[in-house]
Enzyme design. Structure first.
Site, short mmCIF file in Angstrom:
data_model
loop_
_atom_site.label_atom_id
_atom_site.label_comp_id
_atom_site.label_asym_id
_atom_site.label_seq_id
_atom_site.Cartn_x
_atom_site.Cartn_y
_atom_site.Cartn_z
N GLY A 106 0.90 -1.16 0.31
CA GLY A 106 -0.27 0.22 0.21
C GLY A 106 1.29 1.05 0.32
O GLY A 106 0.35 2.43 0.61
N HIS A 147 12.06 1.30 1.24
CA HIS A 147 11.54 0.75 1.42
C HIS A 147 12.31 -0.51 3.16
O HIS A 147 12.34 -2.03 2.29
CB HIS A 147 11.25 -0.75 0.53
CG HIS A 147 10.30 -0.78 -0.55
ND1 HIS A 147 9.20 -0.16 0.44
CD2 HIS A 147 10.11 -0.41 -2.25
CE1 HIS A 147 8.00 -0.49 -1.26
NE2 HIS A 147 8.55 -0.14 -2.67
N SER A 173 -0.52 -9.37 -5.01
CA SER A 173 0.15 -7.63 -5.52
C SER A 173 1.50 -7.65 -6.53
O SER A 173 1.62 -7.62 -7.11
CB SER A 173 -0.01 -6.27 -4.56
OG SER A 173 0.03 -5.49 -5.32
P1 PAP Z 1 4.56 0.30 -4.13
O1 PAP Z 1 5.14 -0.67 -2.76
O2 PAP Z 1 6.02 -0.61 -5.46
O3 PAP Z 1 4.84 1.03 -4.15
P2 PAP Z 1 2.25 -0.27 -3.85
O4 PAP Z 1 1.39 0.70 -3.69
O5 PAP Z 1 2.67 -0.65 -2.04
O6 PAP Z 1 3.03 -0.71 -4.38
O7 PAP Z 1 1.54 -1.38 -4.36
C1 PAP Z 1 0.60 -1.05 -4.96
C2 PAP Z 1 -1.61 -2.38 -4.72
O8 PAP Z 1 -1.81 -1.22 -3.71
C3 PAP Z 1 -2.07 -2.85 -5.27
O9 PAP Z 1 -2.66 -3.44 -4.81
P3 PAP Z 1 -3.16 -5.02 -5.78
O10 PAP Z 1 -2.58 -5.69 -6.23
O11 PAP Z 1 -3.53 -6.57 -4.71
O12 PAP Z 1 -4.39 -4.30 -6.50
C4 PAP Z 1 -3.08 -1.28 -5.57
O13 PAP Z 1 -3.52 -1.88 -6.26
C5 PAP Z 1 -2.97 -1.02 -4.53
N1 PAP Z 1 -3.48 0.28 -4.67
C6 PAP Z 1 -2.97 1.80 -4.84
N2 PAP Z 1 -3.47 2.23 -4.76
C7 PAP Z 1 -4.58 2.51 -3.50
C8 PAP Z 1 -5.58 3.45 -2.87
N3 PAP Z 1 -4.99 4.47 -3.37
N4 PAP Z 1 -6.36 2.85 -2.17
C9 PAP Z 1 -5.74 1.48 -1.49
N5 PAP Z 1 -4.61 0.30 -2.84
C10 PAP Z 1 -4.01 0.55 -3.49
#
Ligand code: PAP
Length: 337
Positions: A78, A139, A169
């Protein structure tokens, strides 16, 4: 916060680190299965190819200021959401809605990664363009954070997410990212790696436990948030977060529904439908990050989607591992809300 000055001695130091890191990388256990980057095991942690040099550089040079805010996550917990929320909280008097930067910029552009954006390739790019207070993200596991972060009064917010959803994810993200350039990465192969602890900045459980223990030891410094709690009771958690960061909502703001506005601005529905996040791409000095579609950071944004992909045997296996690793700690994960 570190500065961008590059004095001769600093340049020599960078050069020295660079050579050192090159030698270090070639001496470490390496795992290539994650396709987008080799992982290198260093001091028990599996680092990405740019994550390790960046971590070492900021361990040596990063000077945290008391006003800095560090957001920490294990990938796919997230991060994008937390970046948006924290940015919106601390800058809420600076920007008005039609002009809000979150409407035209991906959260990753507004909140840089310490080890990737500020200290790439051992070079120090000072965060001169980040308005104070600096909100930065990492991270890096707690045990490997620069000492100045631990010694200063800067606040650290950790967002964790249940490991099954994190895994699904991550797998989706990497398969989409590498679809055109790499061989297919099966769910089963990725799952075995995750269960063995071989994940970017993993093992997952060590990452979570490091911040969990720090939050128990220094609750005024390290806040531990859960993705699932944010989903279930967003108002309550956002108020907690704002108070912890030292930006509590006033009763006037509450009356004016400022909390509600921030939640709506940062919601999955809103962010994922913005033009910048539908069609925009990373522009980055790291070649392999450049061109990465912002839309890959928005998939479902739900709790429990992993149950659509994992077999009951897989769930039992991962649950067993997590139970064993977290034994003795009062920390539980939810997969439904
Ligand atoms: P990162 O650690 O590589 O930056 P990160 O943002 O943690 O990535 O991961 C994306 C996840 O957060 C996705 O989850 P999913 O694959 O289970 O769908 C993404 O959809 C989710 N995500 C991104 N923005 C939001 C938001 N505003 N609210 C809730 N979940 C979100």
């Amino acid at each position: 916060m570190a500065t961008s000055q590059t004095t001769p001695s600093l340049l020599q130091e960078e050069e020295r680190i660079s050579q050192e890191v090159r030698e270090l990388l070639s001496s470490l256990p390496r795992e290539d299965s994650w396709r987008y980057t080799p992982l290198y095991q260093y001091q028990g942690i599996w680092y990405t190819k740019i994550g390790l040099p960046g971590t070492i550089a900021c361990q040596r040079h990063f000077q945290a200021r008391d006003s800095d805010i560090l957001l920490a996550t294990t990938p796919k917990s997230g991060t994008t959401w937390l970046k948006a929320l924290a940015f919106a909280i601390v800058n809420r008097t600076r920007y008005r809605y039609p002009q809000h930067p979150l409407l035209t910029n991906n959260p990753h552009k507004l909140v840089p990664f310490l080890e990737v954006d500020l200290y790439p390739d051992n070079q120090i790019h000072g965060p001169d363009n980040i308005p104070s207070p600096a909100v930065i993200c990492t991270h890096i596991p707690y045990m490997a954070l620069p000492q100045s972060i631990k010694d200063s009064n800067c606040k650290v917010v950790y967002l964790c997410r249940n490991p099954k959803d994190v895994f699904i994810s991550l797998w989706h993200f990497i398969t989409k990212w590498t679809a055109e350039t790499q061989s297919y990465f099966s769910l089963e192969e990725a799952f075995d790696l995750f269960c063995a602890g071989v994940t970017p900045f993993g093992p997952f459980w060590d990452h979570v436990l490091g911040y969990w223990k720090a939050s128990l030891e220094k609750p005024e410094k390290v806040m531990f948030l859960k993705y699932e709690d944010l989903k279930r009771e967003p108002m309550v958690q956002l108020k907690r977060l704002a108070e912890f960061l030292g930006y509590p909502f006033t009763s006037d703001e509450e009356r004016k529904e400022v909390i509600h506005d921030i939640l709506r601005l940062c919601s999955f529905e809103n962010l994922s439908n913005l033009e910048v996040n539908k069609t925009g791409k990373f522009q980055h000095r790291h070649e392999y990050l450049s061109g990465l579609d912002y839309k890959l950071f928005f998939r479902r944004g739900e709790v429990g989607d992993s149950s659509n992909y994992l077999t009951s045997q897989m769930i039992e296996r991962l649950d067993g591992i997590i139970e064993e690793k977290l034994q003795g700690y009062d920390l539980k994960f939810e997969v439904s809300i």
